[in-house]
Design a protein around this motif. Sequence first.
Motif, PDB file in Angstrom:
ATOM      1  N   UNK A  45     -18.963   2.499  -8.602  1.00 39.15           N
ATOM      2  CA  UNK A  45     -18.269   2.301  -9.885  1.00 39.15           C
ATOM      3  C   UNK A  45     -17.169   1.249  -9.762  1.00 39.15           C
ATOM      4  N   UNK A  46     -16.753   0.936  -8.540  1.00 39.04           N
ATOM      5  CA  UNK A  46     -15.740  -0.111  -8.360  1.00 39.04           C
ATOM      6  C   UNK A  46     -14.393   0.420  -7.885  1.00 39.04           C
ATOM      7  N   UNK A  47     -14.395   1.578  -7.268  1.00 37.72           N
ATOM      8  CA  UNK A  47     -13.118   2.181  -6.834  1.00 37.72           C
ATOM      9  C   UNK A  47     -12.381   1.269  -5.836  1.00 37.72           C
ATOM     10  N   UNK A  48     -13.091   0.866  -4.786  1.00 35.04           N
ATOM     11  CA  UNK A  48     -12.451   0.033  -3.768  1.00 35.04           C
ATOM     12  C   UNK A  48     -11.960  -1.288  -4.346  1.00 35.04           C
ATOM     13  N   UNK A  49     -12.775  -1.857  -5.224  1.00 38.10           N
ATOM     14  CA  UNK A  49     -12.440  -3.152  -5.833  1.00 38.10           C
ATOM     15  C   UNK A  49     -11.164  -3.042  -6.666  1.00 38.10           C
ATOM     16  N   UNK A  50     -11.077  -2.017  -7.489  1.00 42.12           N
ATOM     17  CA  UNK A  50      -9.892  -1.868  -8.344  1.00 42.12           C
ATOM     18  C   UNK A  50      -8.669  -1.428  -7.537  1.00 42.12           C
ATOM     19  N   UNK A  51      -8.905  -0.661  -6.474  1.00 41.76           N
ATOM     20  CA  UNK A  51      -7.769  -0.279  -5.622  1.00 41.76           C
ATOM     21  C   UNK A  51      -7.119  -1.522  -5.013  1.00 41.76           C
ATOM     22  N   UNK A  52      -7.951  -2.493  -4.628  1.00 42.94           N
ATOM     23  CA  UNK A  52      -7.396  -3.724  -4.042  1.00 42.94           C
ATOM     24  C   UNK A  52      -6.476  -4.419  -5.052  1.00 42.94           C
ATOM     25  N   UNK A  53      -6.867  -4.414  -6.330  1.00 40.60           N
ATOM     26  CA  UNK A  53      -6.004  -4.995  -7.360  1.00 40.60           C
ATOM     27  C   UNK A  53      -4.690  -4.223  -7.476  1.00 40.60           C
ATOM     28  N   UNK A  54      -4.798  -2.906  -7.419  1.00 43.73           N
ATOM     29  CA  UNK A  54      -3.582  -2.079  -7.569  1.00 43.73           C
ATOM     30  C   UNK A  54      -2.654  -2.222  -6.369  1.00 43.73           C
ATOM     31  N   UNK A  55      -3.222  -2.402  -5.197  1.00 43.27           N
ATOM     32  CA  UNK A  55      -2.392  -2.632  -4.000  1.00 43.27           C
ATOM     33  C   UNK A  55      -1.601  -3.929  -4.184  1.00 43.27           C
ATOM     34  N   UNK A  56      -2.292  -4.960  -4.642  1.00 47.80           N
ATOM     35  CA  UNK A  56      -1.664  -6.282  -4.820  1.00 47.80           C
ATOM     36  C   UNK A  56      -0.518  -6.229  -5.837  1.00 47.80           C
ATOM     37  N   UNK A  57      -0.717  -5.525  -6.946  1.00 50.13           N
ATOM     38  CA  UNK A  57       0.250  -5.621  -8.056  1.00 50.13           C
ATOM     39  C   UNK A  57       1.217  -4.448  -8.177  1.00 50.13           C
ATOM     40  N   UNK A  58       0.852  -3.298  -7.632  1.00 48.33           N
ATOM     41  CA  UNK A  58       1.662  -2.094  -7.870  1.00 48.33           C
ATOM     42  C   UNK A  58       2.342  -1.578  -6.605  1.00 48.33           C
ATOM     43  N   UNK A  59       2.012  -2.173  -5.459  1.00 48.06           N
ATOM     44  CA  UNK A  59       2.650  -1.731  -4.219  1.00 48.06           C
ATOM     45  C   UNK A  59       2.125  -0.408  -3.674  1.00 48.06           C
ATOM     46  N   UNK A  60       0.928  -0.019  -4.107  1.00 47.81           N
ATOM     47  CA  UNK A  60       0.341   1.196  -3.534  1.00 47.81           C
ATOM     48  C   UNK A  60      -0.222   0.907  -2.143  1.00 47.81           C
ATOM     49  N   UNK A  61      -0.323   1.964  -1.344  1.00 49.60           N
ATOM     50  CA  UNK A  61      -1.097   1.917  -0.100  1.00 49.60           C
ATOM     51  C   UNK A  61      -2.457   2.529  -0.406  1.00 49.60           C
ATOM     52  N   UNK A  62      -3.508   1.844   0.032  1.00 50.42           N
ATOM     53  CA  UNK A  62      -4.876   2.291  -0.264  1.00 50.42           C
ATOM     54  C   UNK A  62      -5.440   3.101   0.891  1.00 50.42           C
ATOM     55  N   UNK A  63      -5.866   4.322   0.599  1.00 47.54           N
ATOM     56  CA  UNK A  63      -6.551   5.140   1.606  1.00 47.54           C
ATOM     57  C   UNK A  63      -7.903   5.529   1.042  1.00 47.54           C
ATOM     58  N   UNK A  64      -8.978   5.026   1.643  1.00 50.32           N
ATOM     59  CA  UNK A  64     -10.323   5.399   1.208  1.00 50.32           C
ATOM     60  C   UNK A  64     -10.844   6.506   2.114  1.00 50.32           C
TER      61      UNK A  64
END
Length: 228
Positions: A45-64
Motif C-alpha cells: 500500500x506504500x507504508x515504507x514509501x510514505x514513512x520516508x516522506x514523514x521522516x524527512x519532513x516531520x522528524x519521525x524515526x522510522x521503525x519497520x
Amino acid sequence: MPAIDPTSGTSALAQPAAPLSSTNTSPAFDREKVTILFVLGGPGSGKGTQCANLVRDYGFIHLSAGDLLREEQNNKESKYGQLIADYIKDGKIVPMEITVKLLEGAIRSKLNSDGTGKFLVDGFPRKMDQAIFFEETVCPSKSTIFLQCSEEVMRERLLNRGKTSGRSDDNEESIVKRFQTFVNTSMPVVDHFEEEGRVIKVSAEDSVNEVYENLAKALAEKGISPSK
Ligand code: ADP
Ligand code: C5P
Ligand code: MG
C-alpha cells in the motif's frame, strides 16, 4: 512452533527488556515523552514509501517491523532465523513476542538522551494480540495511519517491487497468502482502532505525491505538523 523465549540467546532479542507477561506490567515508555504512530495498510500500500516522506519532513524515526524481522532472520546468532523466514514466506504473522521485543529494543536504542522520541512503527500491529501486548508493555500509540488501497493496485506494486527487492514474499504465491492474512488478521486491528476513533485514514491509490499531500492534510487535522 518452538516455545518462544526472546530473552535468551545471543541475538538482539537477548537485550534486557520488560517482563513478557502482560499482567501487572506498566508500559516501558511514558506516552508523554514517546510518541508512537502506527502505520498500517495492506502489503504494497506504500507504508515504507510514505514513512520516508514523514521522516524527512516531520522528524519521525522510522521503525519497520518487517525490516526488523528480516534483520533478525539474517542474524546468524539468532535462534529465530528459520522460524522468521518460514513465517514471512508464508505471509503469516510471526509470534508477537519476537516482534514486540525487537521493536522495544529499537525504540530504546533510538531515544533522545532526555527519554523523548517520535516513532513511526510501520507494519505493526498486524494482529490484535500484538496491539494489546505492545500498548500494555511498551507504549500506548497516539494514532494509527491507515493507507487504504485495492488488492489490484497492491498486487501490481508488489510484483513490480519483486523484480528488484530480493524479498522471499514478493511473488504471486506469497502475495495471495499475505492478502488473506491482511483481511483476516490485520484488518480487525484497524477496525478496533477505528471504533476507538484513533485511525487517520488516507487513500493510497494515487501517485506517491498525491497520497502524501492527503496524508499531510489528514495529519494536520489531528494537530500533527511538519517539524521544519
Ligand atoms: P509497503 O511498505 O506498504 O509494503 P512500499 O512503500 O514498499 O509498500 O511500496 C511498495 C512498492 O510500490 C514499492 O516498489 C514502491 O516504490 C511503490 N509505491 C509506493 N507507493 C506508490 C504509489 N503511490 N504509486 C505507485 N507506486 C508506489
Ligand atoms: O511489513 P512487511 O511487508 O515488510 O512484512 C513482511 C512480513 O513480516 C509479513 O508478511 C509477516 O510475515 C511479517 N510481519 C509480522 N508481524 C508484523 C510485521 C511483519 O509477522 N507486525
Ligand atoms: Mg514495507
